[in-house]
Design an enzyme around this catalytic site. Structure first.
Site, PDB file in Angstrom:
ATOM      1  N   GLY C  10      -4.777   0.377  -5.038  1.00  0.00           N
ATOM      2  CA  GLY C  10      -4.723  -1.066  -4.858  1.00  0.00           C
ATOM      3  C   GLY C  10      -6.333  -1.173  -4.480  1.00  0.00           C
ATOM      4  N   ARG C  71      -3.580   1.550 -11.605  1.00  0.00           N
ATOM      5  CA  ARG C  71      -2.776   2.905 -11.061  1.00  0.00           C
ATOM      6  C   ARG C  71      -2.653   3.594 -12.546  1.00  0.00           C
ATOM      7  NH1 ARG C  71      -1.142   1.907  -5.770  1.00  0.00           N
ATOM      8  NH2 ARG C  71      -1.235  -0.472  -5.350  1.00  0.00           N
ATOM      9  N   ASP C 102      -4.179   7.783  -0.825  1.00  0.00           N
ATOM     10  CA  ASP C 102      -3.845   9.004  -0.911  1.00  0.00           C
ATOM     11  C   ASP C 102      -3.673   9.582  -2.295  1.00  0.00           C
ATOM     12  OD1 ASP C 102      -1.446   7.809  -1.091  1.00  0.00           O
ATOM     13  OD2 ASP C 102      -0.558   8.933   0.430  1.00  0.00           O
ATOM     14  N   THR C 125      -8.431   1.840   1.444  1.00  0.00           N
ATOM     15  CA  THR C 125      -6.871   1.328   1.269  1.00  0.00           C
ATOM     16  C   THR C 125      -6.772   0.321   2.612  1.00  0.00           C
ATOM     17  OG1 THR C 125      -4.616   1.419   1.772  1.00  0.00           O
ATOM     18  CG2 THR C 125      -6.223   3.290   1.996  1.00  0.00           C
ATOM     19  N   ASP C 127      -4.123  -0.006   4.306  1.00  0.00           N
ATOM     20  CA  ASP C 127      -3.301   0.471   4.786  1.00  0.00           C
ATOM     21  C   ASP C 127      -3.677   1.462   6.338  1.00  0.00           C
ATOM     22  OD1 ASP C 127      -1.117  -1.032   3.502  1.00  0.00           O
ATOM     23  OD2 ASP C 127      -1.023   0.606   2.437  1.00  0.00           O
ATOM     24  N   ASP C 129      -3.888   4.461   6.451  1.00  0.00           N
ATOM     25  CA  ASP C 129      -2.603   5.550   6.501  1.00  0.00           C
ATOM     26  C   ASP C 129      -2.988   6.997   6.049  1.00  0.00           C
ATOM     27  OD1 ASP C 129      -2.544   4.902   4.031  1.00  0.00           O
ATOM     28  OD2 ASP C 129      -0.414   4.536   3.744  1.00  0.00           O
ATOM     29  N   ARG C 171       4.146  -0.693   3.896  1.00  0.00           N
ATOM     30  CA  ARG C 171       5.411   0.094   3.408  1.00  0.00           C
ATOM     31  C   ARG C 171       5.980   1.229   4.247  1.00  0.00           C
ATOM     32  NH1 ARG C 171       4.331  -0.635  -2.763  1.00  0.00           N
ATOM     33  NH2 ARG C 171       4.504  -2.749  -2.623  1.00  0.00           N
TER      34      ARG C 171
END
Lengths: 322, 322, 322, 322
Positions: C10, C71, C102, C125, C127, C129, C171
């Site tokens: 992303g 992707r 990741d 990213t 996120d 994370d 998510r």
């Protein structure tokens, strides 16, 4: 004279500018402004208080409405409007500034006609769909918010070479959709009043862009388009063509935020003018902008047909997306 | 037809929207657009190239101008304009879209009249000071930028209970100053065309606000005000009354930034319309907005007197600052 | 040395800052940077070209990624990674800067371990994370975008006295949700790692606020919360308590936009450092920020458990919403 | 326990987040928060009142400080601090949360040491120049504001091919200047702690960029640089090399505005933590962020040397401007 000020219907950026201007104009002319909370509901519940000019400090730049707003279905009944008028008379409030959209103006029109309360309307709705004015408070802000949001989405669309359907507000009006599409350089726009936005035309457009080498596209969809909202159109495109598209519904972020300069300026002009006229004993009108100038319309004019977005703007979206 | 596009004079947000629209309209009509760099300088130096529609991807939302701009004093001389026309003819460029302010339009007018090059002007200047149009590209963006900046300054003014003088652009025009002052709720505004902004009136206003309990004030000053710029006025107030005030000169941040929705929409409409008319053999005009609609003016009209900000807006600033 | 730069997974604001820094650092050290389009897909398709430092002009402030991203499921297969390595060797590209999340780092790890291509990872990213770093590119920008959007929604929530559920990305991670909730003063937050966000607890919280006189509330919901996304939770509250609430899904507006200062600074630092190390023959690592300082982790560390948002932040949301 | 909250020195975005958190944490722990207006001045003048949690509604997102601030030179005298302590005791205020910069912390340190009033400091200054913390409230917001402003200026610089000197705040600290320069991709930065920013080095840098084909440049100048402020450096460059440059002084727009997410989060964390510790009888400390975590420092540590911006960031500006 004691003049009540209320906001009614959906909130819109610029309402606070109008409140501030009404209150300060009243003070400048030697009258007294009262703030009524929650729209017509507040008139029924006597939820009001004197509003000094200092209560308007630092509200010009804020979204929403410091007087709060509510929809008030009871106000559709004549006996409740009579109650409202009785409450107002009892409190010595002789005139009202009503900031809102067409439902609010209909209520104002009835209140003036039936009960003799002096009413002045100020157009406050992000939809820009009132007859008799080229502009409503909140439209310019909502437009800029939508455009900024789509600028962000464009980054991702273009990084991934993807199609995005972006839904903007507008249940029965394409004003916001068409202006947004033109301002953000959308590849297509779907809106209720469009003469020719068939599903086939949309597909043909997207296909032509693809052949021309465009790998990412933005389609702006008015929530009330005949083909359905963005989710519906997106599902159909996915089903028919297996497109890896994304749907974004801008939703309520379009309603809020600090008002744009234009919304502040028109809110200020209208708020001051409404009170100037009420103080001179005039009522039964709403204000607007027509051909760049401040205009005055009879409240009854709210029953006229809604304006539609200029047809050539949709065409221009098409030309400019090549 | 080969149509050249150039930007000239000070840059303004929305110029890229106009470039994009001109290029894509040319393509849609089967003509060829050429981008000319650095304004009229680029015509003299043949600094140009064909501009395909894809060169306009992702420029709509960007400030400045992808074609760059320059002031070109040489262009005031008739023999240099003859050189320019010769260069254009040699390159097969029959028509020009000129995006700029009044200096640029005068150049365009002479080029059309003397040399017979078809010229179309698009108003691009943040000053909004051209005759024959209610709007110029960049004004709405600059206005919003100035208002946002002053919103920030208001936080500090109010936290410290301080007077701020904020200077906005406008050497001979108070358009930006007056609109900014109204939109940011300034306590006073000084601008060149003002009938009554004497130093004494300013002092009286500030004093009245102080007596009313206002501890912080914002005064918007047009750089070209008769009393002097913000530094000058500030120094005088400090000297005469020992006020602990601050001066902020907004300067060039007003020129740049992503264009507002309105500037993008008008840039798009004007760019497309200019090319549509040139392609039909029309020249010697500039576009504008009059009373909300797209207007066409003869280039010679640029010599008319500049518009002044509506007098009642300055008055409204006064009423609303109570 | 020839060093390839790619963005994968992303897109995230700040990726362009990292690209720019990698390219210019390579130039400063006398190496050659190549831009690879569409992530690992571009390696398989040899979609690459030398990237001069001037190609990085004016990209620092732009969202998305000028190298595009995709992707690439094929890259999960070892023989495709072998193809990739062969392509790279053939083109003389000895080292790669991989900007992504990741999945991208796992690909990088395998490429280095199996095929001996020098790989450096930069966390990109929204996120936040990834193990081994307190920050990823895009998180700070996405956080500020979400907070600004909710500030707007707050205007409307408060004008109407209404409950809003606002869904943010995440998510499997509550990082964005918890930080957003704290920064926008949300009344509650639901996120995957939360120890106690039962439906009953949420209802109790909203009820307590109501009793305390709060008429409007904002609940931030991570898209991957155990109770379901915002639509699901909203439907349940409507059904059980007849609440007149609104749901807003922020969606892709969180991904784009001009990067915040922090994302630009870390993108720049990481891009420059990655190339400095690759040029010194080092590979198999990714960069991060740990305890405020630039950190280096072995690529294999990407398999560690993901970080969870600090538990006391959720608690603080609770305390501060009174 | 009755806990007073005040803001002192220059205002900074995020101060309201800290006030809100202190007040609501006090309420959550069963204590009573009082708001003190105008900093230490308000303690001397007993300008205070109980501050209920509802008084903190909708302040999180606002710049400035709702408690107002002032500089208070009297507080440098021991007998005035004794007066302050007497006032506080009389009003039953046993502890203070002081949000401000180093001057404010010195006052707090003396008040605790001499008079035994429990004092907790929260770093609030856009300069980020306090020992013992990597971050101060307002720095992240000011940084983003400066970067956004320079993004706008870049549009114009690049349209005209011009050199701009942009002055940012920082009388004795280059923190803001260096971070801004890196984040906006400046061509050079001048700041007080710089090891090598001689006039000759600057000229050489600009000359090298020119030779490399760069036609526009941005130089960020800290107001307190040894070479002088931006006006001074600009005048010298104009005189020596006849450069057609522009100077922009960002000034007070850097101080205000809605706080960034980070400033809101740290304001919230610090406000809550300060009250938690005071309520437990702890005093004489200030809070900070060290290596990513919340840190506690003795107030006396404020006398330590100020932190300087990391030297390698200045170097990075150089590498990345090629």
């Amino acid at each position: 004279m004691r003049i009540g000020v209320l906001t009614s219907g959906g909130d819109a950026p610029g309402m606070n500018a109008a409140i501030r201007a009404a209150v300060r104009q009243a003070d400048a002319l030697g009258h007294e402004a009262w703030g009524i909370r929650q729209g017509f509901q507040g008139v029924l519940e006597k939820d009001w208080a004197p509003m000094p000019t200092r209560a308007c400090a630092n509200i010009l730049q804020r979204g929403g409405t410091v007087l709060h707003t509510a929809r008030c279905p009871e106000f559709l009944e004549i006996h409740r409007r009579a109650d409202a008028a009785a409450n107002l008379r009892e409190a010595g409030i002789q005139a009202l500034v009503i900031i809102g959209g067409d439902g609010s103006f209909r209520g104002a029109e009835a209140l003036q006609r039936e009960q003799g309360i002096l009413c002045a309307g100020i157009p406050g709705t992000i939809d820009n769909d009132l007859p008799g004015t080229d502009r409503t408070l909140g439209f310019d802000t909502a437009l800029n918010t939508a455009v900024e949001a789509i600028d962000r989405i464009r980054d991702t669309a273009s990084a991934h070479g993807r199609l995005f359907l972006v839904e903007v507000m507008g249940r029965s009006s394409g004003m916001l959709a068409v202006h947004t599409a033109l301002a953000c350089g959308a590849e297509a726009v779907l809106y209720p009043e469009s003469p020719d936005d068939s599903y086939q035309a949309l597909v043909a457009r997207l296909h032509a862009n693809w052949l021309r080498g465009k790998r990412s596209s933005i389609v702006v969809v008015a929530e009330g388009d005949d083909l359905g909202n963005a989710m519906v159109v997106g599902a159909r495109l996915r089903r028919d063509y297996g497109l890896d598209l994304r749907v974004v519904v801008l939703g309520h972020i379009q309603r809020g935020g600090s008002p744009s300069a234009l919304d502040r300026i028109w809110g200020s002009r209208w708020g001051a003018e409404a009170v100037r006229r009420l103080a001179a004993g005039e009522g039964g009108f709403y204000l607007g902008e027509v051909a760049g100038a401040l205009a005055v319309q009879p409240l009854a004019r709210i029953l006229d047909p809604r304006p539609a977005p200029p047809g050539d703007m949709g065409e221009l979206v098409d030309i400019l997306s090549r």
